[in-house]
Design an enzyme around this catalytic site. Structure first.
Site, PDB file in Angstrom:
ATOM      1  N   SER A  95       0.837  -1.211   0.000  1.00 49.77           N
ATOM      2  CA  SER A  95       0.000   0.000   0.000  1.00 49.77           C
ATOM      3  C   SER A  95       0.868   1.256   0.000  1.00 49.77           C
ATOM      4  N   GLU A 137     -14.226  10.787   1.077  1.00 53.26           N
ATOM      5  CA  GLU A 137     -14.709  11.660   2.159  1.00 53.26           C
ATOM      6  C   GLU A 137     -15.618  10.846   3.073  1.00 53.26           C
ATOM      7  N   SER A 142     -17.562   5.269  -2.626  1.00 53.23           N
ATOM      8  CA  SER A 142     -17.676   4.737  -3.993  1.00 53.23           C
ATOM      9  C   SER A 142     -18.083   5.835  -4.966  1.00 53.23           C
ATOM     10  N   LEU A 244      -6.100   6.124 -10.119  1.00 46.38           N
ATOM     11  CA  LEU A 244      -6.549   4.834  -9.583  1.00 46.38           C
ATOM     12  C   LEU A 244      -6.236   3.692 -10.546  1.00 46.38           C
ATOM     13  N   GLN A 285      -8.520 -36.173   1.001  1.00 42.20           N
ATOM     14  CA  GLN A 285      -9.012 -35.597  -0.263  1.00 42.20           C
ATOM     15  C   GLN A 285      -9.579 -34.189  -0.075  1.00 42.20           C
ATOM     16  N   GLU A 369      -9.762   1.338  -3.251  1.00 44.13           N
ATOM     17  CA  GLU A 369      -9.464   1.465  -4.697  1.00 44.13           C
ATOM     18  C   GLU A 369     -10.617   0.952  -5.554  1.00 44.13           C
ATOM     19  N   PHE A 389     -24.684   2.831 -12.365  1.00 41.04           N
ATOM     20  CA  PHE A 389     -24.384   3.711 -11.227  1.00 41.04           C
ATOM     21  C   PHE A 389     -25.480   4.751 -11.003  1.00 41.04           C
TER      22      PHE A 389
HETATM   23  P1  TGC Z   1     -18.076   8.535 -14.865  1.00 39.77           P
HETATM   24  O1  TGC Z   1     -19.156   9.399 -15.408  1.00 39.77           O
HETATM   25  O2  TGC Z   1     -18.085   7.087 -15.232  1.00 39.77           O
HETATM   26  O3  TGC Z   1     -16.658   9.128 -15.271  1.00 39.77           O
HETATM   27  C1  TGC Z   1     -16.314  10.479 -15.042  1.00 39.77           C
HETATM   28  C2  TGC Z   1     -15.142  10.830 -15.954  1.00 39.77           C
HETATM   29  O4  TGC Z   1     -14.016  10.013 -15.613  1.00 39.77           O
HETATM   30  C3  TGC Z   1     -13.636   9.189 -16.732  1.00 39.77           C
HETATM   31  N1  TGC Z   1     -13.250   7.889 -16.191  1.00 39.77           N
HETATM   32  C4  TGC Z   1     -11.987   7.495 -16.107  1.00 39.77           C
HETATM   33  N2  TGC Z   1     -10.843   8.070 -16.505  1.00 39.77           N
HETATM   34  C5  TGC Z   1      -9.706   7.422 -16.276  1.00 39.77           C
HETATM   35  N3  TGC Z   1      -9.669   6.207 -15.669  1.00 39.77           N
HETATM   36  C6  TGC Z   1     -10.795   5.603 -15.250  1.00 39.77           C
HETATM   37  N4  TGC Z   1     -10.734   4.428 -14.636  1.00 39.77           N
HETATM   38  C7  TGC Z   1     -12.024   6.237 -15.458  1.00 39.77           C
HETATM   39  N5  TGC Z   1     -13.307   5.935 -15.174  1.00 39.77           N
HETATM   40  C8  TGC Z   1     -14.061   6.955 -15.637  1.00 39.77           C
HETATM   41  C9  TGC Z   1     -14.866   9.131 -17.613  1.00 39.77           C
HETATM   42  O5  TGC Z   1     -14.531   8.850 -18.945  1.00 39.77           O
HETATM   43  C10 TGC Z   1     -15.419  10.531 -17.429  1.00 39.77           C
HETATM   44  O6  TGC Z   1     -14.592  11.405 -18.186  1.00 39.77           O
HETATM   45  P2  TGC Z   1     -15.206  12.721 -18.874  1.00 39.77           P
HETATM   46  O7  TGC Z   1     -14.089  13.284 -19.688  1.00 39.77           O
HETATM   47  O8  TGC Z   1     -16.391  12.236 -19.691  1.00 39.77           O
HETATM   48  O9  TGC Z   1     -15.649  13.610 -17.748  1.00 39.77           O
HETATM   49  O10 TGC Z   1     -18.067   8.731 -13.288  1.00 39.77           O
HETATM   50  P3  TGC Z   1     -19.078   8.266 -12.172  1.00 39.77           P
HETATM   51  O11 TGC Z   1     -19.327   9.431 -11.273  1.00 39.77           O
HETATM   52  O12 TGC Z   1     -20.264   7.544 -12.783  1.00 39.77           O
HETATM   53  O13 TGC Z   1     -18.189   7.252 -11.294  1.00 39.77           O
HETATM   54  C11 TGC Z   1     -17.708   6.109 -11.799  1.00 39.77           C
HETATM   55  C12 TGC Z   1     -17.123   5.197 -10.690  1.00 39.77           C
HETATM   56  C13 TGC Z   1     -18.180   4.755  -9.714  1.00 39.77           C
HETATM   57  C14 TGC Z   1     -16.608   4.000 -11.447  1.00 39.77           C
HETATM   58  C15 TGC Z   1     -15.990   5.937  -9.937  1.00 39.77           C
HETATM   59  O14 TGC Z   1     -16.498   6.972  -9.154  1.00 39.77           O
HETATM   60  C16 TGC Z   1     -15.203   5.008  -9.076  1.00 39.77           C
HETATM   61  O15 TGC Z   1     -14.298   4.348  -9.547  1.00 39.77           O
HETATM   62  N6  TGC Z   1     -15.516   4.922  -7.742  1.00 39.77           N
HETATM   63  C17 TGC Z   1     -14.698   4.154  -6.798  1.00 39.77           C
HETATM   64  C18 TGC Z   1     -13.956   5.128  -5.925  1.00 39.77           C
HETATM   65  C19 TGC Z   1     -12.570   4.640  -5.604  1.00 39.77           C
HETATM   66  O16 TGC Z   1     -12.040   3.728  -6.203  1.00 39.77           O
HETATM   67  N7  TGC Z   1     -11.959   5.292  -4.663  1.00 39.77           N
HETATM   68  C20 TGC Z   1     -10.600   4.981  -4.321  1.00 39.77           C
HETATM   69  C21 TGC Z   1     -10.017   6.021  -3.413  1.00 39.77           C
HETATM   70  S1  TGC Z   1      -8.267   5.911  -3.289  1.00 39.77           S
HETATM   71  C22 TGC Z   1      -7.960   4.543  -2.417  1.00 39.77           C
HETATM   72  O17 TGC Z   1      -8.800   3.767  -2.082  1.00 39.77           O
HETATM   73  C23 TGC Z   1      -6.545   4.336  -2.082  1.00 39.77           C
HETATM   74  S2  TGC Z   1      -6.203   2.943  -1.157  1.00 39.77           S
HETATM   75  C24 TGC Z   1      -4.546   3.080  -1.253  1.00 39.77           C
HETATM   76  C25 TGC Z   1      -3.768   2.016  -0.661  1.00 39.77           C
HETATM   77  O18 TGC Z   1      -3.522   2.058   0.564  1.00 39.77           O
HETATM   78  O19 TGC Z   1      -3.240   1.158  -1.436  1.00 39.77           O
HETATM   79  P1  FAD Z   2     -19.359   2.878   0.387  1.00 42.00           P
HETATM   80  O1  FAD Z   2     -19.129   3.579  -0.897  1.00 42.00           O
HETATM   81  O2  FAD Z   2     -20.266   3.506   1.376  1.00 42.00           O
HETATM   82  O3  FAD Z   2     -19.881   1.404   0.061  1.00 42.00           O
HETATM   83  C1  FAD Z   2     -20.413   0.556   1.068  1.00 42.00           C
HETATM   84  C2  FAD Z   2     -20.954  -0.704   0.383  1.00 42.00           C
HETATM   85  O4  FAD Z   2     -21.954  -0.353  -0.567  1.00 42.00           O
HETATM   86  C3  FAD Z   2     -19.857  -1.450  -0.408  1.00 42.00           C
HETATM   87  O5  FAD Z   2     -20.048  -2.826  -0.277  1.00 42.00           O
HETATM   88  C4  FAD Z   2     -20.115  -1.025  -1.850  1.00 42.00           C
HETATM   89  O6  FAD Z   2     -19.682  -1.992  -2.814  1.00 42.00           O
HETATM   90  C5  FAD Z   2     -21.646  -0.876  -1.842  1.00 42.00           C
HETATM   91  N1  FAD Z   2     -22.093   0.050  -2.895  1.00 42.00           N
HETATM   92  C6  FAD Z   2     -21.874   1.393  -2.982  1.00 42.00           C
HETATM   93  N2  FAD Z   2     -22.428   1.869  -4.103  1.00 42.00           N
HETATM   94  C7  FAD Z   2     -23.002   0.827  -4.758  1.00 42.00           C
HETATM   95  C8  FAD Z   2     -23.707   0.676  -5.990  1.00 42.00           C
HETATM   96  N3  FAD Z   2     -23.938   1.708  -6.809  1.00 42.00           N
HETATM   97  N4  FAD Z   2     -24.137  -0.558  -6.317  1.00 42.00           N
HETATM   98  C9  FAD Z   2     -23.880  -1.621  -5.531  1.00 42.00           C
HETATM   99  N5  FAD Z   2     -23.211  -1.557  -4.355  1.00 42.00           N
HETATM  100  C10 FAD Z   2     -22.779  -0.340  -3.987  1.00 42.00           C
HETATM  101  N6  FAD Z   2      -9.332   6.585  -0.005  1.00 42.00           N
HETATM  102  C11 FAD Z   2      -8.547   7.582  -0.481  1.00 42.00           C
HETATM  103  O7  FAD Z   2      -9.015   8.525  -1.116  1.00 42.00           O
HETATM  104  N7  FAD Z   2      -7.195   7.552  -0.288  1.00 42.00           N
HETATM  105  C12 FAD Z   2      -6.581   6.555   0.399  1.00 42.00           C
HETATM  106  O8  FAD Z   2      -5.353   6.548   0.547  1.00 42.00           O
HETATM  107  C13 FAD Z   2      -7.400   5.514   0.945  1.00 42.00           C
HETATM  108  N8  FAD Z   2      -6.828   4.536   1.699  1.00 42.00           N
HETATM  109  C14 FAD Z   2      -7.638   3.624   2.323  1.00 42.00           C
HETATM  110  C15 FAD Z   2      -7.073   2.738   3.243  1.00 42.00           C
HETATM  111  C16 FAD Z   2      -7.879   1.842   3.926  1.00 42.00           C
HETATM  112  C17 FAD Z   2      -7.281   0.928   4.935  1.00 42.00           C
HETATM  113  C18 FAD Z   2      -9.274   1.787   3.635  1.00 42.00           C
HETATM  114  C19 FAD Z   2     -10.150   0.781   4.324  1.00 42.00           C
HETATM  115  C20 FAD Z   2      -9.841   2.664   2.739  1.00 42.00           C
HETATM  116  C21 FAD Z   2      -9.029   3.605   2.086  1.00 42.00           C
HETATM  117  N9  FAD Z   2      -9.584   4.570   1.234  1.00 42.00           N
HETATM  118  C22 FAD Z   2      -8.804   5.567   0.703  1.00 42.00           C
HETATM  119  C23 FAD Z   2     -11.028   4.646   1.062  1.00 42.00           C
HETATM  120  C24 FAD Z   2     -11.601   3.630   0.065  1.00 42.00           C
HETATM  121  O9  FAD Z   2     -11.274   3.955  -1.235  1.00 42.00           O
HETATM  122  C25 FAD Z   2     -13.114   3.561   0.294  1.00 42.00           C
HETATM  123  O10 FAD Z   2     -13.335   2.905   1.522  1.00 42.00           O
HETATM  124  C26 FAD Z   2     -13.823   2.840  -0.845  1.00 42.00           C
HETATM  125  O11 FAD Z   2     -13.785   3.596  -2.027  1.00 42.00           O
HETATM  126  C27 FAD Z   2     -15.294   2.528  -0.494  1.00 42.00           C
HETATM  127  O12 FAD Z   2     -15.942   3.638   0.020  1.00 42.00           O
HETATM  128  P2  FAD Z   2     -16.768   3.528   1.413  1.00 42.00           P
HETATM  129  O13 FAD Z   2     -15.899   2.870   2.404  1.00 42.00           O
HETATM  130  O14 FAD Z   2     -17.291   4.877   1.698  1.00 42.00           O
HETATM  131  O15 FAD Z   2     -17.955   2.533   1.098  1.00 42.00           O
END
Ligand code: TGC
Ligand code: FAD
Length: 390
Positions: A95, A137, A142, A244, A285, A369, A389
Site C-alpha cells: 500500500s 470523504e 464509492s 486509480l 481428499q 481502490e 451507477f
Molecule cells: P463517470 O461518469 O463514469 O466518469 C467520469 C469521468 O471520468 C472518466 N473515467 C476514467 N478516466 C480514467 N480512468 C478511469 N478508470 C475512469 N473511469 C471513468 C470518464 O470517462 C469521465 O470522463 P469525462 O471526460 O467524460 O468527464 O463517473 P461516475 O461518477 O459515474 O463514477 C464512476 C465510478 C463509480 C466507477 C468511480 O467513481 C469510481 O471508480 N468509484 C470508486 C472510488 C474509488 O475507487 N476510490 C478509491 C479512493 S483511493 C484509495 O482507495 C486508495 S487505497 C490506497 C492504498 O492504501 O493502497
Molecule cells: P461505500 O461507498 O459507502 O460502500 C459501502 C458498500 O456499498 C460497499 O459494499 C459497496 O460496494 C456498496 N455500494 C456502494 N455503491 C453501490 C452501488 N452503486 N451498487 C452496488 N453496491 C454499492 N481513499 C482515499 O481517497 N485515499 C486513500 O489513501 C485511501 N486509503 C484507504 C485505506 C484503507 C485501509 C481503507 C479501508 C480505505 C481507504 N480509502 C482511501 C477509502 C476507500 O477507497 C473507500 O473505503 C472505498 O472507495 C469505499 O468507500 P466507502 O468505504 O465509503 O464505502
C-alpha cells in the site's frame, strides 16, 4: 533464510524476461530479509515500518514505472512483479508503495508543472518525502464524484475547505494530493504541504486490518495554498480516476503475493501436520481439494495479471481490464487466505503464521481502490454499454 521459491504451476516464468525476473528477485530478497523479520511486530503494535522506506527508495520501488527524476523506468510487468513480492510481505508495505507511486508521483508526473515535478518527484522517489492521496470523504466513498470538498480561487491563492477520510499515509505525509471541486464545478488536484495553516491530519486507530499501515483523516479549514499548487494538467473526475488505474493495477499483482504466502504456508503445514492413522492432512481428499483450488486460482490470476500488464505496456489496457484484474485477484486472495486458515486449524489464528494477518489485510484491499462490487459494475458497463451507477 532461503529465498521464497515462488509459486509456478504452469511455467509462468517462461513468459518473463530476465530483466523482469531480476526485478522480482530484488523485491523478493528485500521482503525475505527486511520485511518478514519486522512485520509481525509492526502489525502487533499498529505501526508502519518506516525503517524500510529509505531502502525501498534505493531499490527503485517508488515511481518504479515512471521515467526521469531518478525513477527506475520499469515496464508495467516488472512493476507488477515488485508489487506482488511486497504484498507477499504485507499489504501495508505494498500500500505504501502503491500510494507513493500510483497516487502521488503519477499525478505529479502526468499532470504537474515542471516546478512541481522538480520539487517533489526526486524526493518522493528516494523516500525522503512521503505523499498521500485524498479522494474519499466521510460521506462519499464509492461515489467519489459527489465530493463536498471545495476550492475557491482568491487572487493568487486557492482556499480549500472539506474533509477526507481513510487516507493511507495521511498523517505522515509531507505532501497531500487532495481532490476538490472548484467554483466551475470541476474537480482539480491540489498539492497541500505538511504544516500549511488550516490543514490537519489525524491517525485512525483501532483498525483490525492493515495494521502495519498508517490510515488518516484530513481536514481543510480555510486552508490557503498558492495557486501554483494546483495540478495544471487535468480537470474532472478522470484526474483522480486515472491515478486509480495505476494503483489498482499494482493491487491486482499484489494480491497474488498475499495469496502465494498463504498457499505456501498451508501446503507446507498440510504436508507435516498429522491427523488420523498418523497420516499428513495433505493425504486427505478434502484438504487436497482446497490446495488444488488455491493453486488453480493463483495460476489463473498470474496469467490475468500478465496479460493486463502486457496490454498496459503497449498502451492498450482499458480501465475495465484493470477492474477485472483488481476484482478477480483480490477476491481470489481473500478466498485463498480463508481456505489456508482452515487448513491450519487453530494454528491458523496465531501470528506465528502469516495467514490471519493477510486475511485481515485483504478485507481492506477488497474495499479500497473501488470495492469488489464497484469493479463488477465498471465491467458491466463496459460489456453492456449501460451504466448501473445512476
Ligand atoms: P463517470 O461518469 O463514469 O466518469 C467520469 C469521468 O471520468 C472518466 N473515467 C476514467 N478516466 C480514467 N480512468 C478511469 N478508470 C475512469 N473511469 C471513468 C470518464 O470517462 C469521465 O470522463 P469525462 O471526460 O467524460 O468527464 O463517473 P461516475 O461518477 O459515474 O463514477 C464512476 C465510478 C463509480 C466507477 C468511480 O467513481 C469510481 O471508480 N468509484 C470508486 C472510488 C474509488 O475507487 N476510490 C478509491 C479512493 S483511493 C484509495 O482507495 C486508495 S487505497 C490506497 C492504498 O492504501 O493502497
Ligand atoms: P461505500 O461507498 O459507502 O460502500 C459501502 C458498500 O456499498 C460497499 O459494499 C459497496 O460496494 C456498496 N455500494 C456502494 N455503491 C453501490 C452501488 N452503486 N451498487 C452496488 N453496491 C454499492 N481513499 C482515499 O481517497 N485515499 C486513500 O489513501 C485511501 N486509503 C484507504 C485505506 C484503507 C485501509 C481503507 C479501508 C480505505 C481507504 N480509502 C482511501 C477509502 C476507500 O477507497 C473507500 O473505503 C472505498 O472507495 C469505499 O468507500 P466507502 O468505504 O465509503 O464505502
Amino acid at each position: 533464510m532461503p529465498s521464497f521459491p515462488g509459486v509456478d504451476f504452469l511455467d509462468f516464468d517462461s513468459l518473463l524476461s530476465d530483466e523482469e525476473k531480476l526485478s522480482r528477485q530484488t523485491a523478493r530478497q528485500f521482503v525475505d530479509e527486511q520485511v518478514l523479520p519486522v512485520i509481525v511486530r509492526h502489525e502487533r503494535e499498529g505501526t508502519f515500518p518506516m525503517e524500510l522506506v529509505a531502502q525501498m527508495g534505493e531499490l527503485g520501488f517508488f515511481g518504479a514505472s515512471l521515467s526521469g527524476y531518478g525513477c527506475a523506468g520499469m515496464s508495467n510487468v516488472e512493476y507488477g512483479l515488485v508489487m506482488q513480492e511486497l504484498e507477499r510481505g504485507d499489504s501495508g508495505v505494498r500500500s505504501f508503495a502503491s500510494v507513493q507511486s500510483g497516487l502521488v508521483m503519477y499525478p505529479i508526473h502526468a499532470f504537474g508543472s515542471d516546478a512541481q515535478k522538480e520539487k517533489w518527484l526526486p524526493a518522493l522517489q528516494q523516500g525522503k518525502a512521503i505523499g498521500c492521496f485524498g479522494l474519499t470523504e466521510p460521506q462519499f466513498g464509492s461515489n467519489a464524484g459527489g465530493m463536498l470538498a471545495r476550492a475557491v480561487k482568491k487572487g493568487g491563492s486557492y482556499v480549500l475547505n472539506g474533509e477526507k477520510m481513510w487516507i493511507t499515509n495521511g498523517s505522515i505525509a509531507d505532501v497531500a494530493v487532495v481532490w476538490a471541486k472548484c467554483e466551475d464545478d470541476k474537480i482539480r488536484g491540489f498539492l497541500i504541504e505538511k504544516g500549511t495553516p488550516g490543514f490537519k491530519a489525524w491517525t485512525v486507530h483501532g483498525k483490525h486490518s492493515l495494521r502495519a499501515s498508517v490510515t488518516a483523516g484530513l481536514a481543510m479549514t480555510d486552508c490557503t495554498i498558492p495557486a501554483e499548487n494546483v495540478l495544471p494538467g487535468v480537470e474532472g473526475l478522470k484526474g483522480p480516476l486515472s491515478c486509480l488505474n495505476q494503483a489498482r493495477y499494482g493491487i491486482g499483482w499484489g494480491a497474488i503475493g498475499a495469496a502465494m504466502a498463504c498457499y505456501d504456508t498451508a501446503l507446507s503445514y498440510a504436508k507435516q501436520r498429522k491427523q488420523f492413522a498418523d497420516r499428513p492432512i495433505a493425504s486427505h481428499q478434502l484438504v487436497q481439494e482446497k490446495l488444488v483450488w488455491m493453486i488453480t486460482e493463483i495460476t489463473k490470476a498470474q496469467f490475468l495479471a500478465l496479460q493486463v500488464g502486457r496490454l498496459k505496456d503497449l498502451g492498450r489496457a482499458h480501465p475495465s481490464h484493470i477492474s477485472m484484474l483488481k476484482m478477480n485477484n483480490v477476491w481470489m486472495a481473500r478466498e485463498t487466505a480463508r481456505m489456508a486458515r482452515e487448513i491450519l486449524g487453530a494454528n491458523g489464528i496465531v501470528e506465528d503464521y502469516c495467514i490471519m494477518r493477510h486475511m485481515n489485510n485483504l478485507e481492506s484491499v477488497f474495499t479500497y481502490e473501488g470495492t469488489h462490487d464497484i469493479h463488477k459494475l465498471i465491467i458491466g458497463e463496459r460489456i453492456t454499454g449501460i451504466s448501473a451507477f445512476v
